[in-house]
Design a protein around this motif. Sequence first.
Motif, PDB file in Angstrom:
ATOM      1  N   GLN A  57      -8.839  42.418 -29.358  1.00 52.03           N
ATOM      2  CA  GLN A  57      -7.226  42.720 -28.948  1.00 52.03           C
ATOM      3  C   GLN A  57      -6.360  40.853 -30.554  1.00 52.03           C
ATOM      4  N   ALA A  58      -7.447  40.396 -30.792  1.00 49.15           N
ATOM      5  CA  ALA A  58      -7.158  38.808 -31.621  1.00 49.15           C
ATOM      6  C   ALA A  58      -6.359  39.704 -33.589  1.00 49.15           C
ATOM      7  N   PRO A  59      -6.957  40.942 -33.933  1.00 47.25           N
ATOM      8  CA  PRO A  59      -6.645  40.988 -34.557  1.00 47.25           C
ATOM      9  C   PRO A  59      -5.882  42.163 -34.275  1.00 47.25           C
ATOM     10  N   THR A  60      -5.203  42.575 -33.496  1.00 48.80           N
ATOM     11  CA  THR A  60      -4.173  43.516 -33.512  1.00 48.80           C
ATOM     12  C   THR A  60      -3.119  42.968 -33.029  1.00 48.80           C
ATOM     13  N   VAL A  61      -3.026  41.413 -32.525  1.00 52.39           N
ATOM     14  CA  VAL A  61      -1.926  40.479 -32.457  1.00 52.39           C
ATOM     15  C   VAL A  61      -1.874  39.760 -34.100  1.00 52.39           C
ATOM     16  N   SER A  62      -3.029  40.103 -34.828  1.00 54.78           N
ATOM     17  CA  SER A  62      -2.329  39.301 -35.879  1.00 54.78           C
ATOM     18  C   SER A  62      -2.227  40.341 -37.115  1.00 54.78           C
ATOM     19  N   LYS A  63      -2.346  40.906 -36.864  1.00 52.28           N
ATOM     20  CA  LYS A  63      -1.655  42.143 -37.680  1.00 52.28           C
ATOM     21  C   LYS A  63      -0.404  42.421 -37.566  1.00 52.28           C
ATOM     22  N   ALA A  64       0.129  42.769 -36.397  1.00 54.68           N
ATOM     23  CA  ALA A  64       1.336  43.012 -35.785  1.00 54.68           C
ATOM     24  C   ALA A  64       2.418  42.097 -36.142  1.00 54.68           C
ATOM     25  N   LYS A  65       1.870  40.262 -36.152  1.00 56.69           N
ATOM     26  CA  LYS A  65       2.358  38.965 -36.409  1.00 56.69           C
ATOM     27  C   LYS A  65       3.281  39.340 -37.960  1.00 56.69           C
ATOM     28  N   GLN A  66       1.996  39.619 -39.018  1.00 59.05           N
ATOM     29  CA  GLN A  66       1.880  39.458 -40.435  1.00 59.05           C
ATOM     30  C   GLN A  66       2.542  40.934 -40.898  1.00 59.05           C
ATOM     31  N   THR A  67       2.496  42.286 -40.322  1.00 60.81           N
ATOM     32  CA  THR A  67       4.012  43.326 -40.876  1.00 60.81           C
ATOM     33  C   THR A  67       5.440  42.537 -39.762  1.00 60.81           C
ATOM     34  N   HIS A  68       5.824  42.230 -38.939  1.00 57.28           N
ATOM     35  CA  HIS A  68       6.940  41.088 -38.420  1.00 57.28           C
ATOM     36  C   HIS A  68       7.118  41.059 -39.441  1.00 57.28           C
ATOM     37  N   THR A  69       6.223  39.746 -40.105  1.00 64.00           N
ATOM     38  CA  THR A  69       6.968  38.506 -41.640  1.00 64.00           C
ATOM     39  C   THR A  69       7.345  39.687 -42.602  1.00 64.00           C
ATOM     40  N   THR A  70       6.379  40.860 -42.550  1.00 63.34           N
ATOM     41  CA  THR A  70       6.710  40.877 -43.978  1.00 63.34           C
ATOM     42  C   THR A  70       7.718  42.266 -43.742  1.00 63.34           C
ATOM     43  N   LYS A  71       8.675  42.755 -43.259  1.00 64.58           N
ATOM     44  CA  LYS A  71       9.432  43.143 -42.687  1.00 64.58           C
ATOM     45  C   LYS A  71      11.011  41.699 -42.860  1.00 64.58           C
ATOM     46  N   LYS A  72      10.237  40.963 -42.423  1.00 62.66           N
ATOM     47  CA  LYS A  72      11.896  39.871 -42.070  1.00 62.66           C
ATOM     48  C   LYS A  72      11.709  39.484 -43.839  1.00 62.66           C
ATOM     49  N   GLU A  73      10.429  39.226 -44.238  1.00 65.87           N
ATOM     50  CA  GLU A  73      11.020  38.910 -45.447  1.00 65.87           C
ATOM     51  C   GLU A  73      11.665  40.310 -46.477  1.00 65.87           C
ATOM     52  N   GLU A  74      11.300  41.362 -46.618  1.00 64.83           N
ATOM     53  CA  GLU A  74      12.103  42.528 -47.025  1.00 64.83           C
ATOM     54  C   GLU A  74      13.326  42.452 -47.137  1.00 64.83           C
ATOM     55  N   THR A  75      14.062  42.239 -45.495  1.00 62.12           N
ATOM     56  CA  THR A  75      15.086  42.113 -45.101  1.00 62.12           C
ATOM     57  C   THR A  75      15.858  41.095 -45.595  1.00 62.12           C
ATOM     58  N   ILE A  76      15.338  39.802 -45.720  1.00 61.71           N
ATOM     59  CA  ILE A  76      15.085  38.520 -46.105  1.00 61.71           C
ATOM     60  C   ILE A  76      15.722  39.269 -48.571  1.00 61.71           C
ATOM     61  N   ASN A  77      15.234  39.679 -48.871  1.00 63.18           N
ATOM     62  CA  ASN A  77      15.095  39.772 -49.776  1.00 63.18           C
ATOM     63  C   ASN A  77      16.476  40.846 -50.480  1.00 63.18           C
ATOM     64  N   THR A  78      15.895  42.049 -49.669  1.00 63.28           N
ATOM     65  CA  THR A  78      17.642  43.081 -50.170  1.00 63.28           C
ATOM     66  C   THR A  78      18.957  42.627 -49.207  1.00 63.28           C
ATOM     67  N   ALA A  79      18.876  41.607 -48.352  1.00 65.50           N
ATOM     68  CA  ALA A  79      20.298  40.720 -48.263  1.00 65.50           C
ATOM     69  C   ALA A  79      21.032  39.956 -49.809  1.00 65.50           C
ATOM     70  N   SER A  80      19.600  39.261 -50.008  1.00 68.77           N
ATOM     71  CA  SER A  80      19.746  38.063 -50.969  1.00 68.77           C
ATOM     72  C   SER A  80      20.272  39.172 -51.972  1.00 68.77           C
ATOM     73  N   ASN A  81      19.859  40.122 -52.524  1.00 69.50           N
ATOM     74  CA  ASN A  81      20.052  41.153 -53.727  1.00 69.50           C
ATOM     75  C   ASN A  81      21.102  41.307 -53.600  1.00 69.50           C
ATOM     76  N   ALA A  82      22.088  41.750 -52.647  1.00 71.37           N
ATOM     77  CA  ALA A  82      23.272  42.292 -52.532  1.00 71.37           C
ATOM     78  C   ALA A  82      24.116  41.189 -52.398  1.00 71.37           C
ATOM     79  N   LEU A  83      23.810  39.992 -52.056  1.00 69.80           N
ATOM     80  CA  LEU A  83      24.763  39.169 -52.087  1.00 69.80           C
ATOM     81  C   LEU A  83      25.034  38.706 -53.491  1.00 69.80           C
TER      82      LEU A  83
END
Length: 292
Positions: free
Chosen positions: A15-41
């Motif tokens: 279970q540990a790698p699964t939780v870690s991978k999910a957290k990493q995916t969430h962080t990556t998506k969040k970073e992409e969202t911030i980058n997209t918003a910053s570029n638009a602004l």
Amino acid sequence: FEGSPAMTGNDTTDQAPTVSKAKQTHTTKKEETINTASNALAEKTKLGQSSRKSILYELNNQRSKKTRVESNNDFHSLCRVFNAFLSGCGRESVDVSNAKMLMILSQTFYFVDEEQQGGGRGGVGTEEVGDVDTNTTPQDKSSGTTISKTTQDRERRIYVKNEICHHDIWSDEDFWDQAVFQCVSESLAKSGVLSNYIKSSTLTPVGGGKRMGDDPNTSVKWHDLSPDEYAGAAAQVHSVVFAQLGSLSHSMIELGCGIPRACNFVRRLSIRYQLPLSLRIALIQHLLKNAC
């Protein structure tokens, strides 16, 4: 075998790698969202202006709900959005207006640095809605004083303005000049200085017709005023200019422009708007007093 330690250990390991991978995916998506918003602004286009207007609307809504940012990462992401917003602002009226609003919001949202021992870098900012000292620690027996937990949090607050004070827009004199012009114009329009002196008793024009004051669209000019009315209207204008220069020069200091630059700003704009010397001196003395 289901209850054996070996089987239990394997489940945890799987279970540990699964939780870690999910957290990493969430962080990556969040970073992409911030980058997209910053570029638009940061875009200096009509689309960029529309994006900045939308984010202001959302930030204003959030301000009425909660102004504290819980995580350090989220706080820095918010600061990135603010910096991108300012980078996209030109010197058009709408951009100056948006930047002024963001300047206010930057003194509203904050992060509490729990590891910081002394006073925070945030200084004085707009207090969070509903933020009252309801949580206190036990009374100090030696001093007989009550230490407020909320007060301690205030001392550790870091406001967004501290992370955007180095932006190039604050060192641009043209921005501050436009900001003063906009603030003064808006205040005068609301106060209706000249319209207060419309005379309904003005003589009826030869051949009949409406008198000045009868027509709601009458435009009053300064030369239409009597000497006493002129002096009264000028005093009201000076009062508006005085208030706006005081407010914006204080904002300059809050955003790291420094006392000398703020004083030069007051001197230069006071001359431009023909502010009386006594009011100009009062503004500068106030700025210098705050520096001590």
